[in-house]
Design an enzyme around this catalytic site. Sequence first.
Site, mmCIF file in Angstrom:
data_model
loop_
_atom_site.group_PDB
_atom_site.id
_atom_site.type_symbol
_atom_site.label_atom_id
_atom_site.label_comp_id
_atom_site.label_asym_id
_atom_site.label_seq_id
_atom_site.Cartn_x
_atom_site.Cartn_y
_atom_site.Cartn_z
ATOM 1 N N LYS A 18 0.830 -1.219 0.000
ATOM 2 C CA LYS A 18 0.000 0.000 0.000
ATOM 3 C C LYS A 18 0.854 1.254 0.000
ATOM 4 C CE LYS A 18 -1.858 1.959 3.891
ATOM 5 N NZ LYS A 18 -1.620 3.415 3.830
ATOM 6 N N ASN A 19 1.844 1.307 0.893
ATOM 7 C CA ASN A 19 2.601 2.552 1.030
ATOM 8 C C ASN A 19 3.579 2.789 -0.115
ATOM 9 O OD1 ASN A 19 1.215 3.113 3.311
ATOM 10 N ND2 ASN A 19 2.897 2.736 4.741
ATOM 11 N N CYS B 29 -5.737 13.308 12.829
ATOM 12 C CA CYS B 29 -6.304 11.995 12.569
ATOM 13 C C CYS B 29 -6.190 11.182 13.839
ATOM 14 C CB CYS B 29 -5.619 11.312 11.398
ATOM 15 S SG CYS B 29 -3.963 10.802 11.763
ATOM 16 N N ARG C 143 -0.058 14.738 13.180
ATOM 17 C CA ARG C 143 0.555 14.480 11.876
ATOM 18 C C ARG C 143 0.649 15.708 10.965
ATOM 19 N NH1 ARG C 143 -1.473 8.615 9.746
ATOM 20 N NH2 ARG C 143 0.412 8.711 8.510
ATOM 21 N N ASP D 229 4.028 0.696 12.090
ATOM 22 C CA ASP D 229 2.853 0.033 11.512
ATOM 23 C C ASP D 229 2.708 -1.421 11.960
ATOM 24 O OD1 ASP D 229 2.149 2.347 10.248
ATOM 25 O OD2 ASP D 229 2.772 1.741 8.245
ATOM 26 N N ARG E 104 -8.833 -0.240 4.040
ATOM 27 C CA ARG E 104 -7.906 0.756 3.483
ATOM 28 C C ARG E 104 -6.543 0.119 3.206
ATOM 29 N NH1 ARG E 104 -6.492 5.081 7.007
ATOM 30 N NH2 ARG E 104 -5.150 5.448 5.240
#
Length: 422
Positions: A22-23, A117, A122, A306, A398
């Site tokens: 994803k990243n 968030c 952030r 993560d 997501r």
Amino acid sequence: MTRIQVHGGVPLQGEVWISGAKNAVLPILVGSLLGDSPSRISNVPHLQDVTTTMELMGRMGAELSISDRMLIEIDPRSMASFEAPYELVKTMRASILVLGPLVARYGRARVSLPGGCAIGSRPVDLHLKGLEALGARVEVRNGNIEARADRLTGARIIMDTVTVTGTENILMAATLARGTTVIENAAQEPEVVDLADFLISMGAQIEGAGTNTITVEGVDNLAGTDYAVLPDRIETGTYLVACAMTGGRVRCTRARPSHLDAVLNKLTDTGAEIEVGDDWIELDMRGRKLRSVDITTAPYPGFPTDMQAQFMAMNAIADGTSVVTETIFENRFMHVQELQRLGADIRVKGNTAIIRGVPRLNGAPIMATDLRASASLVLAGLVAEGMTLIDRVYHIDRGYEIIEEKLSGLGARIKRVGSAET
Ligand code: UD1
């Protein structure tokens, strides 16, 4: 509203293939806007954040097509608008990544300022400072970042903090700047390297990606390219932790073991036996006692933030007391309260959590709060006695491709249910 229902207690067994990262895919997709011709991106994971990125680029006028095998073609020649609206940015902070490509290639950008968030404030100040150093005029007005430039000029930029998307934004912008850019204290994450390799295949001149100093020699234009996204190291780590927690044996295929050194070291410390090939990792926990491990998150090659929530879920049922310290994000302990609802013994003080392993967790209704936190709740559900019902699973979608199918394939009793079925 759909939820994920898990009945715990099955040791996971078998093989699971790993999706594209994803990243990495998000910056690569928007990086294709730097080109003068179409790019084709393969090994794209089927994720909500990818859909959001495509919607964002489509609204700007890029022509997009997607094959049934998730090969995405992006033709930037029809770009007509250079705006990322709040309604999309608020659902995906990584939308900020369009800023660099838009300013560098089209001379202007308006990107809604991402708000706070769930995992902290952030800020994006370093993205903006970096672009200003390259000569962009940046203003924040009415909740939007507005940036303009004729042609960017190379500069030496020292990042105050290691930031992944900040490094990526500046890297993308620098590819088309006049002269040399040096990014110091750059993020060294594998996803930054994947983006750099993608840009190099478009014709960019970049050296040092994967170290803390990246040098970019600006070029006049970039061409579209074909590129396959690297495997997702966080998804890989998540399935390995699931296997360790349930006392099973799982092989992750289509993976990139060299990107998981810090995670594999910690998993070895738990007592797991780990075997690694070129593109696979196998973890065997059958008949072994799970020991808890202390972790402190840090930028790559340190232990990834993560993976923090997943390790916390594991420590909750492991032997012994452990300390988990989060140094990257404030407020990234949202999963603690939910794990406590399942019976975990966790105390939080500031950015440190002390976890005393308990013999068992008990199923309960719980709520996903952010992407990685929600993965930790699924893991906890896999070992909890009885039924765990996880609400707000859109957070999981997501970042995890068909998570319930992949886990069912390993034997887990997990399914997605509508509210009427529960
Ligand atoms: C990326 C990842 C995310 C991961 C994180 C850290 C993507 C799309 N997301 O997020 O999954 O958890 O890296 O590995 O790649 N900071 C500033 N000013 C800035 C930018 C960042 O102070 O302008 C701070 C942040 O508040 C945070 C730290 O830098 O404390 C690291 O954040 P950063 O690496 O930027 O995270 P993201 O790139 O948003």
